[in-house]
Design a protein around this motif. Structure first.
Motif, PDB file in Angstrom:
ATOM      1  N   ASP A 187       4.653  45.375  12.767  1.00 13.87           N
ATOM      2  CA  ASP A 187       5.226  44.388  11.835  1.00 13.87           C
ATOM      3  C   ASP A 187       4.772  42.978  12.193  1.00 13.87           C
ATOM      4  N   ARG A 208       2.480  40.475   9.953  1.00 21.11           N
ATOM      5  CA  ARG A 208       2.946  39.126   9.581  1.00 21.11           C
ATOM      6  C   ARG A 208       1.944  38.071  10.042  1.00 21.11           C
ATOM      7  N   ARG A 240      12.214  39.662  -0.265  1.00 23.85           N
ATOM      8  CA  ARG A 240      12.213  40.464   0.973  1.00 23.85           C
ATOM      9  C   ARG A 240      10.781  40.678   1.463  1.00 23.85           C
ATOM     10  N   GLY A 246       2.895  45.675   3.273  1.00 29.15           N
ATOM     11  CA  GLY A 246       4.166  44.949   3.404  1.00 29.15           C
ATOM     12  C   GLY A 246       5.212  45.474   2.438  1.00 29.15           C
ATOM     13  N   ARG A 289       9.184  37.115   2.612  1.00 27.35           N
ATOM     14  CA  ARG A 289       9.713  36.672   3.911  1.00 27.35           C
ATOM     15  C   ARG A 289       9.207  37.572   5.033  1.00 27.35           C
ATOM     16  N   PHE A 290       9.090  38.871   4.753  1.00 29.15           N
ATOM     17  CA  PHE A 290       8.566  39.809   5.742  1.00 29.15           C
ATOM     18  C   PHE A 290       7.147  39.404   6.160  1.00 29.15           C
ATOM     19  N   ARG A 339       6.836  48.650   3.648  1.00 29.14           N
ATOM     20  CA  ARG A 339       7.796  48.452   4.740  1.00 29.14           C
ATOM     21  C   ARG A 339       9.040  47.669   4.297  1.00 29.14           C
ATOM     22  N   ALA A 340       8.850  46.635   3.476  1.00 27.20           N
ATOM     23  CA  ALA A 340       9.990  45.763   3.116  1.00 27.20           C
ATOM     24  C   ALA A 340      10.762  46.271   1.899  1.00 27.20           C
TER      25      ALA A 340
END
Length: 909
Positions: free
Chosen positions: A42, A46, A147, A76, A150-151, A79-80
Motif C-alpha cells: 500500500d 501511494r 476513498r 488502488g 485519499r488512498f 484495494r480502496a
C-alpha cells in the motif's frame, strides 16, 4: 442492395469504432502493468503519486504518464473500493483525458471511470473539478471515490450550498474538488466582485469533468446564472413615464395579440419624444439615441402594462400589491414577480407602491463559464443526438464507449392511441399486468402534474403499491431508484436524467445495508445480517430476470430524443434483460404540433376502434424526424442567445482581468496618472475645439469641469487671454497643477495608504459602472430586435452599440476615479480600514421552460462573510475598533454614532 457507405461500415466499422480501436494498444499496455503494480505494498503504491509529480516537475506531461497512472488507479480501486476497472472503462478514462465526451450506457460505471482521468490530471497540482448536477451527488461521489483518491495520497474537497468563503477556499485548494455547476459559476462571479486577492476562493480553471454533461451543458445552459442586488429607488421615474401612456391614442401603437407584443408607430414615437423632452428625460433629439436606451426600456414596459396586461385576468391588485395570475391554472402566484421592470410598470399603472427593482450585479452563461477551462471533458449516457452542438459550442467530440456486456434490452415500437384517455387506460392495464407477474416497471412522465394524474388513475384502478418521484428530494429518491428493480416494483418518475443512481435488478445491496443496519454496530451479528440481505438481493434478482427484467414504459415522447434515450437506458444494465415501450396519443403535445389532425381523420376512416392502438416502425421514424426538427430549432435558439452573450463575455473578461491586475499591483500611481491625464485631455478637447481661435474657447465651462473632476480652481480664463497661448499650453498647465496636487497628497498619506485608497476607489468605481453597464446592455438587448424591421442585423447593431456603451463606461471610469481621488481624505490614517464588503446579493438560475427560479422562492443569499449585526455586536467593543472585525459598509457604525460605517469610521472622506 447494400450501399458503399454501408459496406465500408461492415468492413471497417463506423467512425466511432475506428476512434475506439485507437485506444486498444494503450489498454493492453495498462493490463501488462497490472501484475507488477499488484505486487506493490500500500505504501509503495501511494508513493507512486509523488514519483509521478516529480516526473511532471521535470518536464513530462500527463499523457506521458497515462499508462503507469491508469495501472496505479486500477490497483488502488481494487484495494480502496473493492472494484476493478473493466477494459472498456479504461477506454472511457482515456477519452475523458483527451478532452472529449464519453457516452456510456447506464450502469457502465461512469463514476468509477472518471477516477482515471481525475487522478492523472490532478498530478499537475493545479486542481481538477468534478461537476455534478446536485449537492447530493457531489457529496456522495466525493465520499465514495474520495476513498480511492485519499488512498493514493490526493486531497479531496467538496463545494455545496451554505459553505463559508474559508471552507470554499480550502476545498478549491484540494487536488480534486467536487461541486455543482451552479456553485462553481456563482463562486466565479463572486470572486470577481471581491476587493482583495486573498478574499477570492477559486484558483483557476485547469481541468473539469462534467457528469451528466448533456443536462448541464445543454438543458441548464439555456439560461444564465445571475447575481442580483437591490437597485436604487426609481419609483418616481416609473410613475412619471406611466403618466405619458394615457396621453397616447390607440393609433400611436400597434398590438399583436397572438405574439403578445406591442410597438410604437412613428407618430407615437414622435409624440412620446415631445412628452419626454418636456419632462427632462430625453437626451439629444431622438428617443433611440444610445444615451436613451434605459428610457426606451421603461417606456416599452409602461406600454406593455397598459396595452397587453388586463387587471383581474393577468393579475389582481390586493393589499397594495400586484399579484400575478397563472395563465394555465388561473391560480394566484403571490411572491412571483415579472422581471426586467415589467412588474414595477404594472405597479405604477395601478397606483400601488412600486417595489424596488433588482439589478443584475453579475451574470454568466454555463457555455462561457465552462469554456474557460484549459481542458474540458464530460460523461453521460446520451450525448450522440447533441453531438453537433457539443462540437460547435464547446469543441467537444462525443465518443461512444462500448458496453462491457452486450445489451439484451428489447426496444418495442410505439403504441399510438387516438385519445389521452384511451392511452392511460392501456398504460394502467399494462402496469397492473407487470405488477401481477412480478416484473419491475419504471414509468416515465414528462411533468410532475402528469405523474400525479397517472398516480391518481392507478389508485382508482385499485393499485396502491407504487412510488412517485418528482426530482425534489435527491437523497430519499436515490434510495427509491436503487430499489426500483425489485420484482413487482412500480416506480413513476418525472425525469430520470441526472439522478446518478443505477436501477439494479433485485435492488441495491449497499443502500439496503446502509438503511436497514444504520444503528447496528460492527460485529458478527451485523455481518450475518449483511450476508442475509445480499442473499435476498440475489434471490430477488433471479426472480426479476425470470419476469423479463426492468420494463421501462414511457407515457409520452419528449421533444428531445436524448431525454427519451435516457429513460430507455435505465433498462438493460450490464447485460441484464429488459424491455422498453412508448405509449402515445394523437392528443400528446408532440403529435398535436406535427399534424395529428390528418392522422386522426385517416385512422377513423380506416376503422380504428376505441382502445385499439396502431403500431408500426414508420410511426417511430416519423416521430424521430419531428424530434430532430425540434432539436435543430432549439439549437438555433441557444446558438443565437450565445452570440449575444459572447459580446458581453468579451467585455466581462476585460473587466475581470482588469480587476485582478488592480488587486495584484504593488503600486497604482502610473495607472491613476494615466486616468488623470486622459480625463484632462477629454475636458480640454470638449471645450477647446481643434484649430479654434482663443475667443471661441469655452474657458468658463473648462474651469467648471477642472473644479468638478480635478478639485482645482484654476485661472483658465486669464491663461486664455495671454498673448500667443495655445491649446497644448492650457493642457500642460492643467496637467502640471493636477500632478503636483496628486504628489502632495501621496506624500501626506504615504505610499502604502495611498495605494490602498487608490485600489479601493478604482475597484468600487469600476464595479458601480459595470453594474450600470449590465443594466444598459439588458435594456439594449430587449429593444435591439426592432432594428430588424429596418433591414438591419440586430446582432451587428448590438455589437456596435454595446461597444460604444463600453467605451463610454471606460471614459466615465477615468473621470469618476480622478474626481474621487482628488477629494479623498483619510479620517484615521493610523488605522488600516478593512476591505470594502461586496453588496447584498441574491443568486438566480431560472428554468428555461417554466421560468421558475431553481435557487428557491426568496432567492439564495450569497453575500460573503455575512454576520448578523446582533450576533456580531456581542463581540464588539464600541471603544475598541480592534474588536469590530469586518464591518459591512452599510451597517451602523459599531462606535455608536448612529451613522452608517461608511460615513463614520469606515469613511475615506
Amino acid at each position: 442492395m447494400v450501399s458503399i457507405g454501408g459496406l465500408a461500415r461492415k468492413l471497417l466499422g463506423s467512425a466511432n469504432d475506428r476512434v475506439v480501436r485507437r485506444y486498444d494498444a494503450r489498454v493492453k499496455a495498462v493490463a501488462a502493468r497490472e501484475a507488477d503494480i499488484a505486487a506493490l505494498t500500500d505504501d509503495e503504491l501511494r508513493a507512486q503519486t509523488e514519483t509521478f509529480r516529480s516526473e511532471i516537475a521535470a518536464g513530462k506531461t500527463v499523457d506521458d504518464l497515462l499508462i503507469e497512472a491508469f495501472a496505479v488507479v486500477r490497483e488502488g480501486a481494487k484495494r480502496a473500493l473493492g472494484m476493478r476497472h473493466f477494459d472498456v472503462q479504461m477506454i472511457g478514462g482515456m477519452v475523458l483525458n483527451s478532452g472529449a465526451i464519453a457516452e456510456m450506457k447506464t450502469g457502465e460505471g461512469k463514476t468509477l471511470v472518471a477516477t482515471l482521468a481525475v487522478y492523472l490530471n490532478a498530478l499537475e497540482g493545479k486542481g481538477v473539478h468534478v461537476v455534478t448536477v446536485n449537492d447530493y451527488l457531489a457529496r456522495r461521489d466525493a465520499e465514495w471515490m474520495g476513498r480511492l483518491y485519499r488512498f493514493l495520497g490526493l486531497t479531496v474537497g467538496i463545494i455545496v450550498h451554505g459553505m463559508s468563503d474559508e471552507e470554499r477556499r480550502a476545498a478549491y485548494a484540494c487536488d480534486v474538488t467536487y461541486a455543482t455547476n451552479n456553485e462553481l459559476g456563482f463562486d466565479y462571479l463572486r470572486d470577481n466582485m471581491k476587493y482583495e486577492r486573498s478574499q477570492m476562493v477559486q484558483r483557476g480553471h485547469r481541468y473539469a469533468i462534467v457528469d451528466e454533461v448533456d443536462s448541464i451543458l445543454i438543458d441548464e445552459a439555456r439560461t444564465p446564472l445571475i447575481i442580483s442586488g437591490p437597485l436604487d429607488d426609481r419609483s418616481e421615474l416609473y410613475m412619471t413615464i406611466d403618466g405619458f401612456i394615457p396621453q397616447l391614442d390607440k393609433s400611436d401603437y400597434d398590438i399583436d395579440e397572438k405574439q403578445r407584443t406591442v410597438t410604437f408607430t412613428e407618430d407615437g414615437t414622435e409624440k412620446l419624444e415631445r412628452l419626454l423632452e418636456a419632462a427632462g428625460h430625453l437626451v439629444g433629439d431622438s428617443l433611440y439615441d444610445i444615451e436613451n436606451v434605459a428610457i426606451v426600456h421603461h417606456v416599452n414596459n409602461a406600454l406593455k402594462a397598459h396595452a397587453l396586461f388586463q387587471r383581474d385576468k393577468d393579475y389582481i391588485v390586493r393589499n397594495d400589491e400586484v399579484v400575478i395570475i397563472d395563465e394555465f391554472t388561473g391560480r394566484m402566484m403571490p411572491g412571483r414577480r415579472f422581471s426586467e421592470g415589467l412588474h414595477q410598470a404594472l405597479e405604477a399603472k395601478e397606483g400601488v407602491t412600486v417595489q424596488p427593482e433588482n439589478q443584475t450585479l453579475a451574470s454568466i452563461t454555463f457555455q462561457n463559464y465552462f469554456r474557460m477551462y484549459d481542458k474540458l471533458a464530460g460523461m453521460t449516457g446520451t450525448a450522440q443526438t447533441e453531438a453537433a452542438e457539443f462540437g460547435d459550442i464547446y469543441g467537444l467530440d462525443v465518443i461512444e464507449i462500448p458496453t462491457n456486456l452486450p445489451i439484451q434490452r428489447i426496444d418495442e415500437d410505439d403504441e399510438v392511441y387516438r385519445t389521452v384517455e384511451e392511452k392511460f387506460r392501456a398504460i394502467s392495464r399494462e402496469i397492473q399486468d407487470c405488477a401481477k407477474r412480478g416484473q419491475p416497471i419504471l414509468v416515465g412522465t414528462t411533468s410532475i402534474e402528469k405523474s400525479e394524474l397517472l398516480a391518481e388513475r392507478l389508485r382508482q384502478d385499485g393499485l396502491k403499491d407504487f412510488q412517485v418521484l418528482n426530482a425534489r428530494y435527491h437523497e430519499q429518491e436515490a434510495y427509491i431508484v436503487s430499489q426500483a428493480g425489485v420484482p413487482g416494483a412500480v416506480t413513476i418518475a418525472t425525469n430520470m436524467a441526472g439522478r446518478g443512481t443505477d436501477i439494479q435488478l433485485g435492488g441495491n445491496a449497499e443502500m439496503r445495508i446502509d438503511r436497514e443496519l444504520a444503528d447496528m454496530a460492527e460485529g458478527p451479528e451485523r455481518t450475518a445480517k449483511e450476508e442475509a440481505i445480499k442473499a435476498d438481493i440475489k434471490r430477488l434478482k433471479e426472480s426479476a430476470i425470470e419476469a423479463g427484467g426492468l420494463y421501462v414504459l414511457a407515457t409520452e415522447r419528449h421533444e428531445s430524443r436524448r431525454i427519451d434515450n435516457q429513460l430507455r437506458g435505465r433498462s438493460g444494465r450490464q447485460g441484464d434483460p429488459g424491455r422498453s415501450k412508448f405509449y402515445l396519443s394523437l392528443q400528446d403535445d408532440l403529435m398535436r404540433i406535427f399534424g395529428s389532425d390528418r392522422m386522426d381523420s385517416m385512422l377513423t376512416k380506416l376503422g380504428l376502434k376505441e382502445d385499439e392502438a396502431i403500431v408500426h416502425p414508420w410511426i417511430n421514424k416519423a416521430l424521430e424526424k419531428a424530434q430532430k426538427k425540434v432539436e435543430a430549432r432549439n439549437f438555433d435558439i441557444r446558438k443565437n442567445l450565445l452570440k449575444y452573450d459572447d459580446v458581453m463575455n468579451d467585455q466581462r473578461r476585460v473587466i475581470f482581468e482588469q480587476r485582478i491586475e488592480l488587486m495584484d499591483s504593488e503600486e497604482l500611481d502610473e495607472a491613476v496618472a494615466d486616468m488623470r491625464h486622459a480625463t484632462i485631455d477629454g475636458i480640454v478637447s470638449r471645450h477647446i475645439p481643434e484649430k479654434a481661435y482663443p475667443e471661441q474657447w469655452e474657458t468658463e465651462a473648462l474651469k467648471a469641469e477642472a473644479l468638478e473632476f480635478l478639485n482645482l480652481d484654476l485661472p483658465i480664463t486669464e491663461w486664455a487671454n495671454e498673448e500667443g497661448i495655445a491649446e497644448d499650453d492650457i493642457r500642460e498647465r492643467i496637467r502640471d497643477h493636477a500632478d503636483r496636487a496628486a504628489a502632495e497628497k501621496a506624500e501626506r498619506f504615504g505610499p502604502q495608504v495611498m495605494t490602498y485608497v487608490q485600489r479601493n476607489i478604482v475597484l468600487q468605481t469600476l464595479d458601480a459602472l459595470w453594474r450600470e453597464h449590465l443594466v444598459n446592455l439588458d435594456h439594449l438587448r430587449s429593444v435591439v430586435g426592432f432594428r430588424g424591421y429596418a433591414q438591419r442585423d440586430p446582432l451587428n447593431e448590438y455589437k456596435s452599440e454595446s461597444f460604444e456603451l463600453f467605451e463610454a463606461m471606460l471614459g466615465n471610469l477615468r473621470e469618476r476615479t480622478t474626481s474621487q481621488l482628488t477629494r479623498v481624505e483619510i479620517v484615521q490614517p493610523e488605522q488600516r480600514q478593512p476591505a470594502p464588503q461586496v453588496p447584498a446579493m441574491e443568486a438566480h438560475h431560472f428554468d428555461a421552460t417554466t421560468g421558475v427560479d431553481e435557487m428557491g422562492d426568496g432567492a439564495e443569499r450569497l453575500t460573503a462573510n455575512f454576520t448578523p449585526a446582533a450576533a456580531d455586536g456581542l463581540r464588539r467593543d464600541p471603544e475598541n475598533p480592534d474588536s469590530w472585525g469586518q464591518v459591512g459598509r452599510n451597517e451602523p457604525c459599531p462606535c455608536g454614532s448612529g451613522k452608517k460605517f461608511k460615513h463614520c469610521h469606515g469613511a475615506f472622506v
